[in-house]
Design an enzyme around this catalytic site. Sequence first.
Site, short mmCIF file in Angstrom:
data_model
loop_
_atom_site.label_atom_id
_atom_site.label_comp_id
_atom_site.label_asym_id
_atom_site.label_seq_id
_atom_site.Cartn_x
_atom_site.Cartn_y
_atom_site.Cartn_z
N LYS A 29 -6.75 -5.06 -2.90
CA LYS A 29 -6.71 -5.64 -2.03
C LYS A 29 -8.20 -5.11 -1.20
O LYS A 29 -8.23 -3.50 -1.16
CB LYS A 29 -6.11 -5.61 -1.22
CG LYS A 29 -5.43 -5.10 -0.19
CD LYS A 29 -4.38 -5.71 0.39
CE LYS A 29 -3.28 -4.50 0.96
NZ LYS A 29 -3.79 -3.44 2.44
N GLU A 72 -4.70 -0.38 -1.72
CA GLU A 72 -6.26 -0.76 -0.67
C GLU A 72 -6.82 0.41 -1.11
O GLU A 72 -6.22 1.42 -1.57
CB GLU A 72 -5.47 -1.04 0.82
CG GLU A 72 -7.37 -0.70 1.80
CD GLU A 72 -6.95 -0.11 2.91
OE1 GLU A 72 -6.44 -0.08 3.71
OE2 GLU A 72 -8.37 -0.14 3.68
N ASP A 80 1.16 -1.51 0.09
CA ASP A 80 0.04 0.33 0.41
C ASP A 80 1.05 1.30 -0.04
O ASP A 80 0.21 2.25 0.45
CB ASP A 80 -0.80 0.07 1.29
CG ASP A 80 -1.93 -1.21 0.83
OD1 ASP A 80 -1.98 -1.66 0.07
OD2 ASP A 80 -2.60 -0.98 2.18
N CYS A 136 -2.03 -2.70 7.70
CA CYS A 136 -2.27 -3.79 6.89
C CYS A 136 -0.25 -4.58 7.09
O CYS A 136 -0.58 -5.44 5.99
CB CYS A 136 -1.82 -3.46 5.43
SG CYS A 136 -4.02 -1.92 5.28
#
Length: 236
Positions: free
Chosen positions: A133, A76, A28, A166
């Site tokens: 994701k 993300e 991310d 994350c």
Amino acid sequence: MRFAPSSIEAEPYPFAFDPAATALVIIDMQHDFLAPGGFGALLGNDVSLLTQVIEPLGAVLAAARAAEMMVIHTREGHRPDLADCPPSKLARGRLATPIGSPGPNGRILIRGQAGHEIVAALAPLPGEIVLDKPGKGAFYATDLELMLRNAQITSLVVTGVTTEVCVHTTIREANDRGFDCLVPGDCVGSYFPEFHEVGLRMIAAQGGIFGWVTTSDHLLAALGAERPVLTTTQGA
Ligand code: C5J
């Protein structure tokens, strides 16, 4: 150039490193978390605590590419219609600018928007996997495990942001699936320095309950690379 297996100095004990069986996972590193006006900044966070990760992580990425390691970039974010965003995630925080709202970098945490893109210094190369994701963990509702198993990957070098969210969730998911995780501590970052420190300690504690913690310098040495020396101008 492929590198032979070696051992990397790490906590709680040396990590057995085989570049051919290890993927570099970059979590991310996108504008939504690192740029002014992104999701992280709009939550009131100091993004400079994350941008300091870019330089050491860039050196690790270059070395991993040179060693022909598998490289996976995650992002993300959600579908524009938010159909993959749990109502609980959308409501959490009672935010003035929730996920999907317009912001300086486009709609917040929405795929295809400028904020969802990975920062230029770490931009994926053609052939590298970019994994979108919807959750915090990179294994949740994605085909990551399938791709890793198909490539006979058994270990992950996990990097990116944020350490306790994350990155940690992904390491825990990976650990339960039998992957060994190595974390170069200076290649992960958090808006909360104390969570970062404790997050790293939690990984290596209890004999490496979730994995191993090292530094980019130790990892680069194992890959036959060194950190480039930055001039003041380059580092600014
Ligand atoms: C967060 C992430 N912090 N990438 N996402 O919401 O850690």
